[in-house]
Design an enzyme around this catalytic site. Structure first.
Site, PDB file in Angstrom:
ATOM      1  N   LEU A   1     107.955  50.209  75.238  1.00 59.06           N
ATOM      2  CA  LEU A   1     108.190  51.530  75.803  1.00 59.06           C
ATOM      3  C   LEU A   1     106.891  52.234  76.155  1.00 59.06           C
ATOM      4  O   LEU A   1     106.714  53.413  75.912  1.00 59.06           O
ATOM      5  CB  LEU A   1     109.000  52.411  74.847  1.00 59.06           C
ATOM      6  CG  LEU A   1     110.463  52.041  74.660  1.00 59.06           C
ATOM      7  CD1 LEU A   1     111.123  52.984  73.691  1.00 59.06           C
ATOM      8  CD2 LEU A   1     111.189  52.073  75.992  1.00 59.06           C
ATOM      9  N   CYS A   2     105.925  51.458  76.632  1.00 60.96           N
ATOM     10  CA  CYS A   2     104.709  52.122  77.087  1.00 60.96           C
ATOM     11  C   CYS A   2     104.312  51.564  78.450  1.00 60.96           C
ATOM     12  O   CYS A   2     103.167  51.199  78.681  1.00 60.96           O
ATOM     13  CB  CYS A   2     103.591  51.997  76.068  1.00 60.96           C
ATOM     14  SG  CYS A   2     103.460  50.402  75.288  1.00 60.96           S
ATOM     15  N   GLY A   3     105.293  51.491  79.329  1.00 60.34           N
ATOM     16  CA  GLY A   3     105.010  51.081  80.690  1.00 60.34           C
ATOM     17  C   GLY A   3     104.493  49.664  80.758  1.00 60.34           C
ATOM     18  O   GLY A   3     104.911  48.804  79.992  1.00 60.34           O
TER      19      GLY A   3
END
Lengths: 132, 293
Positions: free
Chosen positions: B90-92
């Site tokens: 969930l951090c690109g």
């Protein structure tokens, strides 16, 4: 002659001290040496021990381990992996941890890894105890 | 046309997603600030270390007995890649871009017939690399249970790396991590740590013509200094990595929050139209019913 020595004490995680002082006694690998203002450029590795900072008649004692000291015309910087003010060391806590480590080592069914860690820890703790 | 109820449910679920991403963004921004502080606090030590090393390395360069950590083993056959990624997603594209850089390097090195070994730091990197290169991974670790990365963690990795180096298991080591440029820009970077590269831009201190005295001699100092330098570089890479991860997460979650907002607007419009259509239909039914009488 500069009246004061600029002294930096840094650990990997933060800068612990940065001030002007009169004298610092550093536990070098080949013996304790004192640094006064305008000391010649010098570099030495540290032995585990107590570093003493003297300023205006007051003394501050700090336990340092692992690292080195560098004197340049700009002052003294000590890079230590660990630095703890001596008054924050707790003799009892250290003694207790030494006992725990020795128990770990005495225990036969531990892995080589834990054993190595315990040995290292023990050595380290004994140094601290000696510094007190 | 979805029913009114289905639309309503959909809107509610997007709304709660938006709340979560918003919260995650705020958490990431708080953590980013902490990570930046930690990186800043570690800077004086690194800078000093680099200055000292630059100083020593300059004089040791021509010495044939220079330590292997500085001069290299003289070979270039086996490479160790330390791939540092985050433990959470969930951090690109943060994790994938580091892994991609590492993969490109692996392909290139293997193409040249060199041996490649991998150390994975962080769970996500391992998850992505194991599909293709599971047999190359010699060791992996993560910081799932660690709240704040301290020098101890870096030392643990460094100890492992140095042990392998002593056993001649590799000749060149590089660490892959996300360099933190700003909140919106993290650059995946490969940095060689063994043999040590004398840092650029670290000017030796001005000695005003005096000569350094060493105690013990220069070689001894280099010998104790270099392993430490490896730990310090790993430590710095890890700290930068955390800051980058949080930056990437903040941006990703900000985008997600905005997208959710747009989606809610669109769905609400659809919902209102559907409601209006239903009312109109009901009216028509009533009116035509009345007319028929």
């Amino acid at each position: 002659m500069a009246d004061k020595l600029h002294f930096d004490l840094v650990s990997p995680e933060r800068r612990l001290m940065s001030e002007e002082v009169d004298q610092v006694d550093v536990p070098g690998a080949e013996g304790v040496f004192g640094v006064l203002p305008d000391h010649a450029p010098f570099m030495a590795t540290l032995a585990p021990g107590v570093l003493t900072v003297k300023n205006a008649g007051a003394e501050k004692r700090i336990f340092v381990r692992g690292g080195f000291a560098e004197v340049t015309p700009a002052g003294l910087s000590v890079l230590a992996e660990e630095a703890v003010p001596v008054e924050e060391l707790d003799a009892e806590a250290i003694a207790r941890r030494i006992r725990e480590c020795e128990e770990d080592l005495a225990d036969e069914d531990v892995t080589a890894e834990t054993r190595r860690q315990a040995e290292q820890e023990l050595r380290h703790l004994k140094e601290m105890q000696a510094a007190l | 046309m979805p029913s009114l109820k289905a639309l309503k449910n959909r809107i509610d679920s997007v709304k709660s997603t938006k709340k979560i991403t918003k919260a995650m963004q705020m958490v990431a921004s708080a953590k980013l600030r902490r990570a930046e502080d930690a990186a800043k606090a570690a800077r004086p030590y690194t800078e000093r270390m680099e200055a000292v090393l630059a100083n020593l390395a300059a004089s040791a360069k021509d010495n044939p007995a220079a330590p292997k950590l500085l001069a290299g083993t003289g070979k270039d056959d086996a490479h160790l890649l330390i791939v540092a990624t985050a433990d959470k997603g969930l951090c690109g594209a943060f994790n994938s871009s580091i892994v991609r850089l590492a993969r490109e390097r692996i392909v290139k090195l293997q193409g040249e017939g060199k041996t490649v070994k991998i150390i994975c730091v962080g769970r996500k990197g391992y998850d992505q690399l194991k599909r293709l290169y599971a047999d190359l991974v010699v060791w992996r670790t993560d910081f799932l249970g660690v709240r704040r990365i301290s020098f101890g963690e870096a030392q643990e990795i460094a100890a492992r790396v140095l042990e392998m180096f002593d056993k001649r298991e590799f000749d060149v080591a590089a660490i892959f991590y996300g360099k933190f440029k700003s909140v919106i820009s993290q650059v995946p970077t490969a940095q060689q740590i063994i043999p040590a590269v004398a840092p650029e831009g670290a000017a030796p201190p001005d000695l005003k013509g005096a000569i350094y005295a060493y105690e013990p001699d220069e070689e001894e100092i280099l010998k104790t200094l270099l392993p430490r330098y490896v730990s310090v570089q790993i430590f710095r890479a890890l700290l930068e990595n955390v800051a980058s991860e949080m930056g990437a997460k903040m941006t990703a979650m900000d985008n997600a929050t905005r997208n959710a907002g747009e989606m809610i607007d669109k769905l609400t419009l659809q919902y209102n139209r559907a409601r209006q259509a239903q009312i109109t239909k009901e009216l028509i039914e009533i009116i035509s019913g009345a007319e028929a009488l």
